[in-house]
Design a protein around this motif. Sequence first.
Motif, PDB file in Angstrom:
ATOM      1  N   THR A   8      17.648  18.054  12.022  1.00 18.29           N
ATOM      2  CA  THR A   8      18.019  19.204  11.222  1.00 18.29           C
ATOM      3  C   THR A   8      19.466  19.047  10.793  1.00 18.29           C
ATOM      4  O   THR A   8      20.359  18.964  11.623  1.00 18.29           O
ATOM      5  CB  THR A   8      17.857  20.504  12.032  1.00 18.29           C
ATOM      6  N   THR A   9      19.698  18.980   9.492  1.00 21.46           N
ATOM      7  CA  THR A   9      21.059  18.857   8.989  1.00 21.46           C
ATOM      8  C   THR A   9      21.765  20.190   9.146  1.00 21.46           C
ATOM      9  O   THR A   9      21.344  21.189   8.569  1.00 21.46           O
ATOM     10  CB  THR A   9      21.046  18.454   7.499  1.00 21.46           C
ATOM     11  N   ILE A  10      22.801  20.201   9.953  1.00 17.56           N
ATOM     12  CA  ILE A  10      23.543  21.436  10.161  1.00 17.56           C
ATOM     13  C   ILE A  10      24.498  21.622   8.987  1.00 17.56           C
ATOM     14  O   ILE A  10      25.410  20.818   8.785  1.00 17.56           O
ATOM     15  CB  ILE A  10      24.335  21.404  11.484  1.00 17.56           C
ATOM     16  N   PRO A  11      24.290  22.659   8.186  1.00 12.29           N
ATOM     17  CA  PRO A  11      25.109  22.821   6.989  1.00 12.29           C
ATOM     18  C   PRO A  11      26.531  23.247   7.312  1.00 12.29           C
ATOM     19  O   PRO A  11      26.775  23.938   8.286  1.00 12.29           O
ATOM     20  CB  PRO A  11      24.376  23.934   6.217  1.00 12.29           C
ATOM     21  N   GLU A  12      27.456  22.813   6.479  1.00 10.33           N
ATOM     22  CA  GLU A  12      28.837  23.238   6.615  1.00 10.33           C
ATOM     23  C   GLU A  12      28.949  24.692   6.154  1.00 10.33           C
ATOM     24  O   GLU A  12      28.330  25.103   5.176  1.00 10.33           O
ATOM     25  CB  GLU A  12      29.746  22.354   5.746  1.00 10.33           C
ATOM     26  N   SER A  13      29.762  25.483   6.874  1.00 15.49           N
ATOM     27  CA  SER A  13      29.879  26.899   6.551  1.00 15.49           C
ATOM     28  C   SER A  13      30.405  27.127   5.138  1.00 15.49           C
ATOM     29  O   SER A  13      30.005  28.083   4.474  1.00 15.49           O
ATOM     30  CB  SER A  13      30.795  27.591   7.558  1.00 15.49           C
ATOM     31  N   ARG A  14      31.282  26.236   4.648  1.00 18.79           N
ATOM     32  CA  ARG A  14      31.854  26.439   3.320  1.00 18.79           C
ATOM     33  C   ARG A  14      30.797  26.347   2.229  1.00 18.79           C
ATOM     34  O   ARG A  14      30.990  26.847   1.118  1.00 18.79           O
ATOM     35  CB  ARG A  14      32.970  25.421   3.071  1.00 18.79           C
ATOM     36  N   GLY A  15      29.675  25.699   2.538  1.00 16.37           N
ATOM     37  CA  GLY A  15      28.621  25.581   1.547  1.00 16.37           C
ATOM     38  C   GLY A  15      27.840  26.862   1.354  1.00 16.37           C
ATOM     39  O   GLY A  15      26.994  26.939   0.465  1.00 16.37           O
ATOM     40  N   TYR A  16      28.093  27.879   2.175  1.00 16.94           N
ATOM     41  CA  TYR A  16      27.335  29.110   2.098  1.00 16.94           C
ATOM     42  C   TYR A  16      28.184  30.318   1.705  1.00 16.94           C
ATOM     43  O   TYR A  16      27.660  31.354   1.343  1.00 16.94           O
ATOM     44  CB  TYR A  16      26.630  29.382   3.438  1.00 16.94           C
ATOM     45  N   ILE A  17      29.484  30.166   1.817  1.00 13.13           N
ATOM     46  CA  ILE A  17      30.368  31.268   1.467  1.00 13.13           C
ATOM     47  C   ILE A  17      30.396  31.423  -0.051  1.00 13.13           C
ATOM     48  O   ILE A  17      30.700  30.489  -0.782  1.00 13.13           O
ATOM     49  CB  ILE A  17      31.798  31.025   2.009  1.00 13.13           C
ATOM     50  N   GLY A  18      30.050  32.622  -0.507  1.00 11.50           N
ATOM     51  CA  GLY A  18      30.065  32.894  -1.941  1.00 11.50           C
ATOM     52  C   GLY A  18      28.867  32.341  -2.682  1.00 11.50           C
ATOM     53  O   GLY A  18      28.801  32.421  -3.900  1.00 11.50           O
ATOM     54  N   LYS A  19      27.905  31.738  -1.991  1.00  3.28           N
ATOM     55  CA  LYS A  19      26.724  31.174  -2.625  1.00  3.28           C
ATOM     56  C   LYS A  19      25.527  32.113  -2.436  1.00  3.28           C
ATOM     57  O   LYS A  19      25.500  32.928  -1.534  1.00  3.28           O
ATOM     58  CB  LYS A  19      26.399  29.811  -2.012  1.00  3.28           C
ATOM     59  N   SER A  20      24.524  31.980  -3.305  1.00  2.00           N
ATOM     60  CA  SER A  20      23.308  32.781  -3.200  1.00  2.00           C
ATOM     61  C   SER A  20      22.374  32.141  -2.190  1.00  2.00           C
ATOM     62  O   SER A  20      21.871  31.026  -2.417  1.00  2.00           O
ATOM     63  CB  SER A  20      22.628  32.884  -4.569  1.00  2.00           C
ATOM     64  N   VAL A  21      22.167  32.825  -1.096  1.00  2.00           N
ATOM     65  CA  VAL A  21      21.319  32.302  -0.027  1.00  2.00           C
ATOM     66  C   VAL A  21      20.363  33.394   0.424  1.00  2.00           C
ATOM     67  O   VAL A  21      20.766  34.543   0.629  1.00  2.00           O
ATOM     68  CB  VAL A  21      22.154  31.836   1.181  1.00  2.00           C
ATOM     69  N   LEU A  22      19.100  33.021   0.560  1.00  2.67           N
ATOM     70  CA  LEU A  22      18.123  33.928   1.152  1.00  2.67           C
ATOM     71  C   LEU A  22      17.977  33.544   2.616  1.00  2.67           C
ATOM     72  O   LEU A  22      17.517  32.456   2.946  1.00  2.67           O
ATOM     73  CB  LEU A  22      16.767  33.805   0.445  1.00  2.67           C
ATOM     74  N   TYR A  23      18.415  34.433   3.498  1.00  5.33           N
ATOM     75  CA  TYR A  23      18.298  34.199   4.932  1.00  5.33           C
ATOM     76  C   TYR A  23      16.952  34.752   5.401  1.00  5.33           C
ATOM     77  O   TYR A  23      16.574  35.870   5.043  1.00  5.33           O
ATOM     78  CB  TYR A  23      19.422  34.906   5.686  1.00  5.33           C
ATOM     79  N   MET A  24      16.263  33.983   6.216  1.00 10.48           N
ATOM     80  CA  MET A  24      14.961  34.420   6.729  1.00 10.48           C
ATOM     81  C   MET A  24      14.875  34.164   8.232  1.00 10.48           C
ATOM     82  O   MET A  24      15.103  33.045   8.690  1.00 10.48           O
ATOM     83  CB  MET A  24      13.812  33.689   6.022  1.00 10.48           C
ATOM     84  N   ALA A  25      14.571  35.206   8.988  1.00 11.24           N
ATOM     85  CA  ALA A  25      14.365  35.067  10.426  1.00 11.24           C
ATOM     86  C   ALA A  25      12.906  35.369  10.725  1.00 11.24           C
ATOM     87  O   ALA A  25      12.299  36.251  10.102  1.00 11.24           O
ATOM     88  CB  ALA A  25      15.270  36.033  11.190  1.00 11.24           C
ATOM     89  N   MET A  26      12.349  34.638  11.669  1.00  5.21           N
ATOM     90  CA  MET A  26      10.931  34.787  12.008  1.00  5.21           C
ATOM     91  C   MET A  26      10.779  35.117  13.485  1.00  5.21           C
ATOM     92  O   MET A  26      11.259  34.392  14.346  1.00  5.21           O
ATOM     93  CB  MET A  26      10.172  33.502  11.680  1.00  5.21           C
ATOM     94  N   GLU A  27      10.102  36.216  13.757  1.00  4.33           N
ATOM     95  CA  GLU A  27       9.753  36.581  15.133  1.00  4.33           C
ATOM     96  C   GLU A  27       8.271  36.270  15.297  1.00  4.33           C
ATOM     97  O   GLU A  27       7.415  36.943  14.716  1.00  4.33           O
ATOM     98  CB  GLU A  27      10.037  38.059  15.388  1.00  4.33           C
ATOM     99  N   LEU A  28       7.957  35.248  16.064  1.00  2.00           N
ATOM    100  CA  LEU A  28       6.615  34.691  16.109  1.00  2.00           C
ATOM    101  C   LEU A  28       5.813  35.196  17.305  1.00  2.00           C
ATOM    102  O   LEU A  28       6.324  35.299  18.412  1.00  2.00           O
ATOM    103  CB  LEU A  28       6.690  33.162  16.171  1.00  2.00           C
ATOM    104  N   SER A  29       4.546  35.474  17.068  1.00  2.00           N
ATOM    105  CA  SER A  29       3.614  35.774  18.152  1.00  2.00           C
ATOM    106  C   SER A  29       2.279  35.147  17.780  1.00  2.00           C
ATOM    107  O   SER A  29       2.098  34.628  16.673  1.00  2.00           O
ATOM    108  CB  SER A  29       3.458  37.288  18.355  1.00  2.00           C
ATOM    109  N   ASN A  30       1.307  35.216  18.683  1.00  2.00           N
ATOM    110  CA  ASN A  30       0.006  34.603  18.409  1.00  2.00           C
ATOM    111  C   ASN A  30      -0.728  35.303  17.275  1.00  2.00           C
ATOM    112  O   ASN A  30      -1.475  34.668  16.524  1.00  2.00           O
ATOM    113  CB  ASN A  30      -0.863  34.634  19.668  1.00  2.00           C
ATOM    114  N   ALA A  31      -0.527  36.617  17.152  1.00  2.00           N
ATOM    115  CA  ALA A  31      -1.282  37.395  16.164  1.00  2.00           C
ATOM    116  C   ALA A  31      -0.518  37.620  14.865  1.00  2.00           C
ATOM    117  O   ALA A  31      -1.108  37.598  13.780  1.00  2.00           O
ATOM    118  CB  ALA A  31      -1.691  38.742  16.759  1.00  2.00           C
ATOM    119  N   THR A  32       0.775  37.861  14.962  1.00  2.44           N
ATOM    120  CA  THR A  32       1.540  38.205  13.766  1.00  2.44           C
ATOM    121  C   THR A  32       2.878  37.470  13.709  1.00  2.44           C
ATOM    122  O   THR A  32       3.382  37.009  14.733  1.00  2.44           O
ATOM    123  CB  THR A  32       1.828  39.720  13.714  1.00  2.44           C
TER     124      THR A  32
END
Length: 281
Positions: free
Chosen positions: A4-28
């Motif tokens: 996994t390429t760990i991105p540099e923080s400067r590449g995200y400041i002021g840029k358009s980014v869609l952040y997505m977090a996933m809470e995983l379970s067997n059903a949903t």
Amino acid sequence: MITTTIPESRGYIGKSVLYMAMELSNATWKLGFSNAERNRIVTLDAGDWIALSKQIDLARKKLHLPEGCRIVSCYEAGRGGFWIHRMLEENGILNLIFDSSSMEVNRRRRRTKTDKVDVDALLRLLQRYLNGERKAVSVVRVPTAQEEDQRRLNREREQLIKERSAPSTRIKSLLALLGIRMKITKNFPSELEKTTKDASGNELMPQLKAELLREYKRYQLVVEQIKILHDEQKRRVKEEKTQVIEQIIGLMLFKGIGWQSSWILVMEFFLDGENLKIGAN
């Protein structure tokens, strides 16, 4: 090797980014989306990739992000393994898997063993990490499918060793009820056949003897499977000429590191694509 390429923080400041977090379970799967200002939370059936794709597009529109914006996702390491990570990355989504043990927990609320970090907290953690707070959480290194497969043999062996204790303990418990001391060896069935009375002089009941023999068969089945895996390890060391095998052989040269310890160390700790230096000056 998948890394996994760990991105540099400067590449995200002021840029358009869609952040997505996933809470995983067997059903949903509970999904959290953010543009760093507003959040959107949705739930869908686990494993529904078509619905996931639609929700990503919808979140991008609802959060007023441009088409083609960078998407970065995360989820907490767990029983789901790495297949979800690989699917996300194959679809152009940079994904980070967070080590559960490194996550901050609200000390004012008691957290049970089955509690997961909620999706809002994951979103905040993801943004903090990408904005340069590298100590906020540890990111799990994702092995390749081949690396995972190489670990299967050792992990199966460890599981079988745990399973072996169940029939062994059961046999010892049954014998203890009778006041009989008998080792569980290959001669156990014949020794049991010779034993006609318990410690009090009472005759051994036929059903109890039958149960002991069934437990012994279960025990022997696991022992035989462990031996098969052990023989396979020997075969690989003898016939395969790979870097991993060379590392195992090299570790065995050190005093105090045995056969299985060498195998576990290489497969679980050094199987990361980097060379393990053996006998360095």
